[in-house]
Design a protein around this motif. Structure first.
Motif, PDB file in Angstrom:
ATOM      1  N   GLY A  43      -8.151   6.534  -4.778  1.00 27.96           N
ATOM      2  CA  GLY A  43      -8.894   7.597  -4.092  1.00 27.96           C
ATOM      3  C   GLY A  43      -8.775   7.422  -2.579  1.00 27.96           C
ATOM      4  N   ALA A  44      -8.970   6.175  -2.135  1.00 22.99           N
ATOM      5  CA  ALA A  44      -8.873   5.898  -0.701  1.00 22.99           C
ATOM      6  C   ALA A  44      -7.469   6.186  -0.176  1.00 22.99           C
ATOM      7  CB  ALA A  44      -9.244   4.439  -0.444  1.00 22.99           C
ATOM      8  N   PHE A  45      -6.478   5.759  -0.984  1.00 20.06           N
ATOM      9  CA  PHE A  45      -5.070   6.047  -0.662  1.00 20.06           C
ATOM     10  C   PHE A  45      -4.879   7.532  -0.394  1.00 20.06           C
ATOM     11  CE2 PHE A  45      -2.528   2.563  -2.979  1.00 20.06           C
ATOM     12  CZ  PHE A  45      -2.074   2.061  -1.786  1.00 20.06           C
ATOM     13  N   GLU A  87      -6.998   9.772   0.244  1.00 17.85           N
ATOM     14  CA  GLU A  87      -7.730  10.259   1.416  1.00 17.85           C
ATOM     15  C   GLU A  87      -6.944   9.959   2.696  1.00 17.85           C
ATOM     16  OE1 GLU A  87     -11.613   8.536   1.877  1.00 17.85           O
ATOM     17  OE2 GLU A  87     -11.869   9.500   3.837  1.00 17.85           O
ATOM     18  N   TYR A  88      -6.551   8.680   2.858  1.00 17.49           N
ATOM     19  CA  TYR A  88      -5.858   8.304   4.099  1.00 17.49           C
ATOM     20  C   TYR A  88      -4.484   8.941   4.208  1.00 17.49           C
ATOM     21  CZ  TYR A  88      -9.393   4.987   5.557  1.00 17.49           C
ATOM     22  OH  TYR A  88     -10.564   4.422   5.988  1.00 17.49           O
ATOM     23  N   SER A  89      -3.889   9.261   3.040  1.00 18.21           N
ATOM     24  CA  SER A  89      -2.519   9.777   3.094  1.00 18.21           C
ATOM     25  C   SER A  89      -2.453  11.170   3.713  1.00 18.21           C
ATOM     26  CB  SER A  89      -1.904   9.805   1.687  1.00 18.21           C
ATOM     27  OG  SER A  89      -2.534  10.802   0.912  1.00 18.21           O
ATOM     28  N   VAL A  90      -3.573  11.867   3.716  1.00 22.21           N
ATOM     29  CA  VAL A  90      -3.544  13.217   4.297  1.00 22.21           C
ATOM     30  C   VAL A  90      -4.068  13.232   5.740  1.00 22.21           C
ATOM     31  CG1 VAL A  90      -3.629  14.473   2.120  1.00 22.21           C
ATOM     32  CG2 VAL A  90      -5.766  13.771   3.232  1.00 22.21           C
ATOM     33  N   TYR A  91      -4.341  12.022   6.310  1.00 27.59           N
ATOM     34  CA  TYR A  91      -4.645  11.941   7.747  1.00 27.59           C
ATOM     35  C   TYR A  91      -3.337  11.740   8.494  1.00 27.59           C
ATOM     36  CZ  TYR A  91      -9.492  11.195   6.274  1.00 27.59           C
ATOM     37  OH  TYR A  91     -10.723  11.308   5.717  1.00 27.59           O
ATOM     38  N   SER A  92      -3.423  11.703   9.808  1.00 31.25           N
ATOM     39  CA  SER A  92      -2.208  11.426  10.565  1.00 31.25           C
ATOM     40  C   SER A  92      -2.469  10.348  11.607  1.00 31.25           C
ATOM     41  CB  SER A  92      -1.680  12.700  11.220  1.00 31.25           C
ATOM     42  OG  SER A  92      -2.634  13.153  12.156  1.00 31.25           O
ATOM     43  N   TYR A  93      -1.392   9.874  12.220  1.00 28.74           N
ATOM     44  CA  TYR A  93      -1.446   8.735  13.124  1.00 28.74           C
ATOM     45  C   TYR A  93      -0.721   9.149  14.386  1.00 28.74           C
ATOM     46  CZ  TYR A  93      -0.666   3.889  14.653  1.00 28.74           C
ATOM     47  OH  TYR A  93      -0.624   2.722  15.351  1.00 28.74           O
ATOM     48  N   GLU A  94      -1.459   9.255  15.448  1.00 27.59           N
ATOM     49  CA  GLU A  94      -0.817   9.700  16.688  1.00 27.59           C
ATOM     50  C   GLU A  94      -1.200   8.815  17.857  1.00 27.59           C
ATOM     51  OE1 GLU A  94      -1.538  13.987  16.956  1.00 27.59           O
ATOM     52  OE2 GLU A  94      -0.684  13.976  14.932  1.00 27.59           O
ATOM     53  N   SER A 105      -0.557   4.272   3.273  1.00 26.22           N
ATOM     54  CA  SER A 105      -0.982   4.800   1.968  1.00 26.22           C
ATOM     55  C   SER A 105       0.093   5.651   1.319  1.00 26.22           C
ATOM     56  CB  SER A 105      -2.303   5.557   2.073  1.00 26.22           C
ATOM     57  OG  SER A 105      -2.333   6.341   3.218  1.00 26.22           O
ATOM     58  N   VAL A 106       0.846   6.429   2.093  1.00 24.45           N
ATOM     59  CA  VAL A 106       1.933   7.189   1.466  1.00 24.45           C
ATOM     60  C   VAL A 106       2.993   6.224   0.938  1.00 24.45           C
ATOM     61  CG1 VAL A 106       3.742   8.906   1.795  1.00 24.45           C
ATOM     62  CG2 VAL A 106       1.510   9.244   2.836  1.00 24.45           C
ATOM     63  N   GLY A 107       3.294   5.172   1.720  1.00 26.47           N
ATOM     64  CA  GLY A 107       4.235   4.148   1.251  1.00 26.47           C
ATOM     65  C   GLY A 107       3.763   3.537  -0.058  1.00 26.47           C
ATOM     66  N   GLY A 108       2.461   3.219  -0.111  1.00 28.78           N
ATOM     67  CA  GLY A 108       1.898   2.655  -1.333  1.00 28.78           C
ATOM     68  C   GLY A 108       2.022   3.610  -2.497  1.00 28.78           C
ATOM     69  N   LEU A 109       1.757   4.905  -2.217  1.00 27.87           N
ATOM     70  CA  LEU A 109       1.856   5.896  -3.289  1.00 27.87           C
ATOM     71  C   LEU A 109       3.294   6.042  -3.782  1.00 27.87           C
ATOM     72  CD1 LEU A 109      -0.646   8.626  -2.051  1.00 27.87           C
ATOM     73  CD2 LEU A 109      -0.812   7.272  -4.141  1.00 27.87           C
TER      74      LEU A 109
END
Lengths: 295, 357
Positions: A43-45, A47-54, A269-273
């Motif tokens: 679930g956490a994965f 959630e974080y996978s749809v955020y971004s990093y800038e 998290s995307v890598g993990g998925l």
């Protein structure tokens, strides 16, 4: 004998209730563990996978940017490909080494030798992954025992590049996967009716024909589960590629690890998925193969 | 020139236990030969030595005019039908039967013709595409037979192949095996602990116990003229009665038991004046038929046991000898009552004398 006088129809409904409940109670710890260590993190994965990093900061806005990055960026394609390649080579080499060992263990009629076999096969698990990885990096280095022996024997002139590349990673992973590959194969060999070997020989087949046409096909379920175990574990290997890859073996778990230390949660998290999906596909393919090999 | 199968003082020891102890026998070519004995008597080991799965520690094994011991299983002119058939589970019936010929180099149409012929022989022509697990026990049995016979073995070895089938099917397969043996003309060597199987099918039976062969002979010989006490008591149901031996002359003896003196035939003569008389249940006549017998006395019926085709009477003679007699059950005839006093008798040659154990 007062127990016998208890009317059974009175105690029966309650004991039936307990009988039904007992397996669920026994499963409870496993369910709790699954929930906390697998379902919630997933679930956490997500959630974080749809955020971004800038610019070094996490932006908590809904976006598929990171997914797009994995799908389009050649850098990530290369990493995914390298990860799959490493897992494939590792599984293949593990099977090539593990099958003869399993066969030897099966055919061995001398208990003392069988114990030695068992020890050799089990020893990799007895050593911690960090110690084992550094151990291999010493053994495989340019001045290490392996190159020294090969050069003394005159087999090579220059030291082979065995470490800080894919070769070293594969060697070390195959070493630790040995018991995990040998035992599924061994157990499917043990399940073969010994009379089948005799029947094949009785029908005129020598050792090789018997192996090729009777023993090997019968051991395929073991081979497939060995493949499944080694491939999925190789996909997720972190310490071994980190230590023995020398920064040159860029597999996905390493990228995930790096991303977490950068607090780049979306990439992690995307890598993990992606790893999870690759593992699930492997499991599904192997199950199909298993069903096919058992039919 | 040797022919058939010959064992010359063959022994086999497994970790100190003598499984087979210097056995000798000859099986004429094209005959049906059974090795019969209780479990652990060495009959399976004997068969496995003939197949090449075990090597004898001593002695010689000959198949035709070829020395067979030391030759690996895959180069012997023998094929085996295994106890649980040992069909290859990952292959179809056709592939199972084709295994032998294809290993020996048969290909294409020739191979298919041989397989079809073998499956036809066992009546499974239409089952080629099935996997073994889709077959019944009786069908698997036939596939195992076809898989062995397709190689045209000189000697077909059968290791209790009917043991896993139910009674009706077993009887049917017994007749079929005998028919197959006559039509293919190979030597059949059959291992069993079931005496009725051995008696039904065999030309000759070797009766084994504790690694040794006690007697070899036709079913009639071993049943009617047993040479050892073991053979006499192992085959059929028999009373074993301890007697005093008064005299032995040739193959007849005079014996006495609790005051009853009678003549008996000699299976093996005792040396110490003590012996055992072995008397089959069905050799004892009860009632009017007893009058024509050589040995006669009176007995009271203690038990009546009905088993369908036969009735067993547990008797106590007026001398106090306990005996069991078996009479065929005839639907219209009323069996003797329990407690009744009846005439009993048997022929002198039906009682056989052996040394005591």
């Amino acid at each position: 004998m007062s127990v016998q006088t208890l009317p059974t129809d009175v105690i029966a409904p309650r004991s039936r209730f307990w009988q039904k409940l007992r397996p669920w109670l026994l499963l409870l710890p496993a369910f709790a563990l699954m929930t906390f260590l697998f379902v919630l993190p997933i679930g956490a994965f997500l959630e974080y996978s749809v955020y971004s990093y800038e610019r070094g900061r996490l932006v908590e806005d809904f976006t598929f940017k990171t997914y797009l990055l994995f799908l389009t960026d050649p850098y990530y394609h290369a990493i995914i490909f390298d990860t799959l390649k490493m897992a494939a080579i590792t599984s293949f080499v593990s099977l090539i080494i593990g099958y003869p060992l399993a066969y030897g263990l099966w055919r061995c009629r001398w208990p003392a030798l069988q114990r030695w076999y068992g020890l050799i096969i089990f020893s990799p698990i007895l050593v911690s992954v960090v110690v084992r990885s550094y151990g291999w990096s010493v053994l495989l280095s340019d001045q290490g025992a392996v190159n020294w022996t090969l050069m003394k024997l005159g087999a090579i002139r220059e030291p082979l590049e065995l470490v800080y590349n894919l070769t070293g990673v594969v060697i070390s992973l195959c070493h630790v996967f040995l018991p995990l590959v040998v035992f599924p194969i061994f157990s499917s060999l043990v399940r073969i009716d010994p009379a089948l070997r005799e029947a094949a020989m009785d029908l005129g087949a020598g050792w090789w024909t018997t192996f090729r046409r009777v023993i090997f096909p019968q051991s395929l379920p073991g081979v497939v589960s060995a493949l499944q175990i080694s491939f999925t574990l190789a996909l997720g290997a972190l310490v071994t590629p980190a230590v023995l890859g020398g920064g040159r073996v860029l597999v996905l778990p390493l990228q995930v690890y790096r991303a977490t230390s950068d607090i780049n949660w979306p990439v992690a998290s995307v890598g993990g998925l992606v790893l999870l999906v690759m593992a699930l596909i492997t499991v599904a393919l192997c199950n199909r193969l298993l069903a096919y090999s058992e039919s | 020139m040797r022919q058939g199968v010959e064992f010359v003082s063959v022994s086999k020891v497994f970790g100190g236990h003598v499984a087979v102890n210097g056995i000798n026998f000859h099986i004429p070519e094209g005959s049906f030969f059974s090795l019969l004995g209780p479990s652990g008597c060495g009959k399976s080991t004997t068969l496995r030595m003939l197949a090449g799965f075990e090597d004898p520690d001593q002695g010689e094994i000959w198949i035709g005019d070829q020395r067979a011991d030391g030759v690996p299983a895959y180069r012997r002119p023998t094929n085996m039908v295994f106890q649980r058939w040992a069909l290859f589970p990952h292959m179809t019936v056709h592939e199972n039967v084709a295994f032998g010929p294809s290993v020996r180099g048969a290909r294409g149409g020739e191979l298919n013709r041989q397989v079809a012929e073998a499956l036809e022989l066992v009546g499974l022509g239409a089952y080629g595409a099935r996997k073994p697990r889709q077959l019944s026990g009786g069908q698997m049995q036939r596939v195992a037979l076809a898989r062995a016979l397709v190689n045209k073995p000189k000697v077909l070895l059968l290791d209790e192949p009917l043991g896993a089938l139910d009674l009706k099917l077993r009887m049917q397969m017994q007749i079929e095996l005998k028919r197959l043996q006559e039509s293919v003309g190979a030597t059949f060597v059959y291992v069993t602990h079931d005496q009725s199987e051995a008696l039904t099918m065999s030309d000759n039976i070797a009766i084994m116990s504790e690694g040794s062969i006690h007697q070899i002979g036709s079913p009639h010989e071993v049943y009617d003229a047993p040479k050892t006490r073991f053979v006499a008591t192992f085959l059929g149901n028999a009373n074993a009665l301890p007697v005093d031996v008064e005299s032995v002359a040739g193959d007849t003896a005079a014996v006495s038991l609790k005051g009853l003196r009678f003549a008996a035939s000699v299976g093996a003569a005792p040396t110490n004046g003590k012996g055992d008389i072995v008397l089959r249940y069905e050799a004892i006549r009860i009632g009017a038929a007893a009058a024509a017998m050589d040995v006669r006395t009176k007995a009271r019926i203690r038990e009546v046991v009905f088993s369908g085709s036969a009735i067993d009477y547990v008797l106590e003679t007026e001398q106090g000898i306990e005996l069991t007699a078996q009479q065929p059950h005839i639907a219209d005839e009323k069996p003797h009552e329990r407690g009744a006093l009846v005439d009993i008798g048997w022929q002198a040659r039906a009682a056989r004398l052996f040394p005591q154990k």
